[in-house]
Design a protein around this motif. Structure first.
Motif, PDB file in Angstrom:
ATOM      1  N   SER A 223     -66.527 -50.465 -42.719  1.00 28.85           N
ATOM      2  CA  SER A 223     -65.245 -50.615 -43.413  1.00 28.85           C
ATOM      3  C   SER A 223     -65.020 -52.097 -43.663  1.00 28.85           C
ATOM      4  CB  SER A 223     -64.100 -50.058 -42.559  1.00 28.85           C
ATOM      5  OG  SER A 223     -64.262 -48.680 -42.347  1.00 28.85           O
ATOM      6  N   GLU A 225     -63.196 -55.662 -44.028  1.00 27.67           N
ATOM      7  CA  GLU A 225     -62.187 -56.328 -43.213  1.00 27.67           C
ATOM      8  C   GLU A 225     -60.797 -56.112 -43.796  1.00 27.67           C
ATOM      9  OE1 GLU A 225     -60.574 -58.430 -40.075  1.00 27.67           O
ATOM     10  OE2 GLU A 225     -62.592 -57.616 -40.348  1.00 27.67           O
ATOM     11  N   THR A 227     -59.763 -53.442 -45.444  1.00 27.88           N
ATOM     12  CA  THR A 227     -59.325 -52.091 -45.092  1.00 27.88           C
ATOM     13  C   THR A 227     -58.796 -52.039 -43.670  1.00 27.88           C
ATOM     14  OG1 THR A 227     -60.856 -51.027 -46.635  1.00 27.88           O
ATOM     15  CG2 THR A 227     -60.096 -49.713 -44.776  1.00 27.88           C
ATOM     16  N   ARG A 228     -59.506 -52.672 -42.743  1.00 29.28           N
ATOM     17  CA  ARG A 228     -59.070 -52.640 -41.343  1.00 29.28           C
ATOM     18  C   ARG A 228     -57.727 -53.346 -41.161  1.00 29.28           C
ATOM     19  NH1 ARG A 228     -64.696 -53.492 -40.591  1.00 29.28           N
ATOM     20  NH2 ARG A 228     -64.410 -55.747 -40.305  1.00 29.28           N
ATOM     21  N   LYS A 229     -57.553 -54.471 -41.839  1.00 27.75           N
ATOM     22  CA  LYS A 229     -56.290 -55.207 -41.715  1.00 27.75           C
ATOM     23  C   LYS A 229     -55.132 -54.415 -42.325  1.00 27.75           C
ATOM     24  CE  LYS A 229     -58.169 -59.918 -41.621  1.00 27.75           C
ATOM     25  NZ  LYS A 229     -58.256 -61.219 -42.329  1.00 27.75           N
ATOM     26  N   ASP A 231     -54.921 -51.145 -42.741  1.00 24.62           N
ATOM     27  CA  ASP A 231     -54.622 -49.941 -41.964  1.00 24.62           C
ATOM     28  C   ASP A 231     -53.860 -50.265 -40.688  1.00 24.62           C
ATOM     29  OD1 ASP A 231     -55.599 -48.131 -43.721  1.00 24.62           O
ATOM     30  OD2 ASP A 231     -57.552 -47.878 -42.755  1.00 24.62           O
ATOM     31  N   ARG A 232     -54.107 -51.447 -40.114  1.00 25.01           N
ATOM     32  CA  ARG A 232     -53.352 -51.823 -38.921  1.00 25.01           C
ATOM     33  C   ARG A 232     -51.855 -51.908 -39.213  1.00 25.01           C
ATOM     34  NH1 ARG A 232     -58.005 -55.011 -37.357  1.00 25.01           N
ATOM     35  NH2 ARG A 232     -57.225 -56.835 -38.484  1.00 25.01           N
ATOM     36  N   GLN A 451     -61.934 -45.494 -48.492  1.00 19.71           N
ATOM     37  CA  GLN A 451     -61.805 -46.948 -48.524  1.00 19.71           C
ATOM     38  C   GLN A 451     -60.783 -47.334 -49.592  1.00 19.71           C
ATOM     39  OE1 GLN A 451     -63.603 -49.190 -46.536  1.00 19.71           O
ATOM     40  NE2 GLN A 451     -64.387 -47.431 -45.416  1.00 19.71           N
TER      41      GLN A 451
END
Length: 629
Positions: A223, A225, A227-229, A231-232, A451
């Motif tokens: 994934s 970076e 996307t991860r940020k 989603d957080r 994504q």
């Protein structure tokens, strides 16, 4: 090997026996790109019908997209396994086994798997390969997977599965030559894996799929970076719902801030067209029929096209970007509290466009009681057919004043409130059903989070074109027919060669007959006629009012908004949109509910319940507003 290679197919050595391929089944999990591939392979030369005796759609087309018009492609429902109890899975199994009436037994299978989630999607490969049919495994979206540092050894996977494997991109159309090569192997019998798990054992298939992924050195894509940020924040238990509410508020405010000037400009164009057309016709009944009847009725609904398209543009951006899937997880917490199946969120979400396909999409819900409960509450969601009457009444009666500064105005607040009213009514009704006549145990909600991606102009353009085509077609057929009939009924019976007063016409007498029933709601007889005609389709009421007020000499020179303000007060106006938010006024929806439940009992219950609820809510609304405003 990249999917951009002209031919990307790995076929292990296999023995051959005589056989000829005529019919191919297209199989794959939901959201694997199967439908995109079907449209590309058939070149949109396809027909849609229902399988005999069931409600699952059957899409069949010729393989014209790759120059094989002699071959038939059957698009099976998207499924995760062949052992599910859903109607979609049962149909897929019967078609693959050649036992579905009216459907030919397939001679080969194209199995589409999403390479982004290959470890999980391989669970479907086991039972499909166990059928013993010649099968080509298509790894879709490998271009995206490899761009994100994912890896898959297609030759090793082909040797492991004993079946040919090809890397493709259904969206870009790359790698599809492999399908032609596979289908040209008329005498091929695909070697089956030596150790397939027991048919129907989900645990053994999961273990087998994991083993295949490990032995073929599959590396899942990372994934990003970003996307991860995102989603957080967007999936946070507190900030997620608050941001979702902010997105919805912005959407509705934009519909009025940007859409209203567009609709006003479009209204001026439509008025000029009406004047020019009227000038080409001789004065008299023909001119009145065309201008006051047909054109005023149709143009009164067409004027809202810019705002409706703007709304769907924003929704399309949210959906294609991957955000709406996150919204599903946020909403799932609320839905579980009332007992609805998590899978019900997708039909309820799609009902914002139209309830008919939304109700059909409930077929993926295995539990029959959960499915019926979802079908019964889906029409509460605010579909696009309600938007014209919402926009008309809000623009006519709600002042354009700021509510929370310049960012959020009163009109957007009322529009948002109507959407929330339908949603709350759906949840409350679902809670009532699930705690009484439709009790059922809860089921897990499984959803692949896509994504984040930038929506393409082509995808958004096709979406808006399709919505505009449906809207204009409705205006040019149903609404046009209704307005012409209304004009005729508003001009008979004639006396001494002259038209009667509107109240003395046939339609006027009918309206006055039903007026005592709706007068407590703040409605006059013209609104009553609109309620009757809108049973065909909700948006018909706007065309009806345009025709009736256009035929009345007292309001003929006014705009429709001005005419409504002349005849109604605020309490009746708000009561009208509340009524439309809750009432079942769509013949097509009732018909599809009957088809999906295979009974007239549920659509009858649905119509009576929603109409009674709408009447009581509208009555309360009118009485409260009339007392305090």
């Amino acid at each position: 090997m990249s999917c951009c290679t002209p031919v990307s197919i790995e076929i292990p050595p296999t023995p051959r026996v005589p056989g000829k391929i005529r019919t191919i089944a297209l199989v794959g999990p939901p959201n694997s790109g199967k439908s995109t591939l079907f449209n590309r392979l058939t070149g949109l030369r396809q027909k849609v019908a229902n399988y005999p005796g069931v409600t699952v759609e059957q899409r069949v087309g010729k393989l014209a997209g790759i120059g094989r018009s002699d071959l038939i492609l059957i698009d099976l429902p998207g499924i995760y396994s062949l052992s599910s109890y859903s109607e979609d899975a049962r149909v897929a199994v019967e078609v693959l086994h050649g036992t579905m009436p009216g459907s030919p037994a397939p001679d080969a299978v194209l199995l589409v798997l999403d390479s982004m989630h290959l470890s999980r999607q391989l669970m479907l490969a086991g039972p499909v390969l166990a059928l013993g049919l010649p099968t080509l495994i298509l790894l879709n979206m490998t271009d995206v997977m490899e761009a994100r540092n994912g890896e898959v050894d297609s030759l090793a996977l082909a040797q492991e599965l004993g079946a040919p494997v090809a890397k493709i991109s259904a969206t870009k159309g790359t790698g599809l030559d492999a399908i032609g090569i596979f289908l040209a192997r008329k005498n091929a019998e695909i070697q089956r894996p030596l150790e397939l798990p027991i048919m129907g054992n989900a645990a053994s298939y999961r273990q087998w799929a994991t083993g295949v992924s490990t032995r073929t050195k599959y590396k899942a894509p990372l994934s990003s970076e970003t996307t991860r940020k995102l989603d957080r924040v967007l999936l946070h238990r507190i900030w997620g719902p608050l941001l979702f509410l902010a997105v919805v508020i912005t959407l509705f405010q934009a519909v009025f801030t940007l859409g209203q000037p567009l609709s006003d400009g479009f209204q001026a164009i439509l008025d000029q067209v009406g004047v020019r057309v009227g000038g080409l016709l001789p004065p008299g009944w023909i001119q009145s029929l065309v201008v006051d009847g047909a054109w005023k009725g149709v143009s009164s609904i067409l004027v809202f096209l810019p705002q409706i398209l703007l709304l769907f543009l924003f929704i399309g951006v949210l959906e294609d970007s991957g955000y709406l899937a996150r919204a599903a997880l946020i909403a799932d917490r609320v839905m579980r509290s009332i007992g609805l199946n998590g899978k019900a969120f997708i039909p309820l979400l799609s009902a914002y466009a139209c309830a008919v396909p939304a109700i059909m999409s409930t077929r993926t819900i295995e539990n029959k009681r959960d499915r019926i409960a979802t079908i019964l509450v889906t029409p509460f969601m605010t579909c696009s057919a309600r938007i014209p009457i919402y926009l008309l009444m809000i623009a006519a009666f709600i002042p354009n004043r700021p509510l929370l500064g310049e960012f959020f105005g009163m009109r957007a607040a009322v529009m948002l409130g109507l959407y929330l009213l339908g949603f709350v009514a759906a949840l409350a009704t679902a809670r009532l059903l699930k705690s009484s006549i439709l009790k059922a145990s809860s089921a897990p909600f499984i959803l692949e989070l896509p994504q984040y991606r930038l929506p393409t102009l082509r995808s958004l353009g096709l979406r808006l074109f399709d919505r505009a085509k449906v809207f204009v077609k409705q205006a040019g057929t149903v609404i046009l027919a209704v307005t012409l009939v209304l004009w005729l009924l508003s001009h008979i019976p004639a006396h001494g060669g002259s038209f009667p007063q509107l109240a003395n016409s046939f339609i006027g007498k009918l309206g006055l007959f039903i007026e005592p029933v709706i007068r407590p709601l703040g409605f006059n007889w013209k609104i009553g006629i609109g309620l009757l005609t809108s049973v065909l389709a909700r948006e018909v009421i706007v065309g009806t009012l345009g025709t009736l007020y256009g035929a009345d000499p007292a309001t003929q020179s006014m705009t429709l908004q001005s005419a409504l303000r002349h005849d109604m007060h605020l309490g009746g106006a708000i009561a009208l949109v509340v009524y439309f938010a809750l009432a079942m006024q769509c013949t097509s929806t009732l018909a599809v509910v009957k088809r999906e439940t295979n009974s007239w009992k549920w659509p009858a219950v649905q119509f009576v319940y929603m109409t009674a609820l709408a009447y009581v809510a509208a009555l309360a609304t009118n009485q409260i507003i009339s007392r305090f405003f």
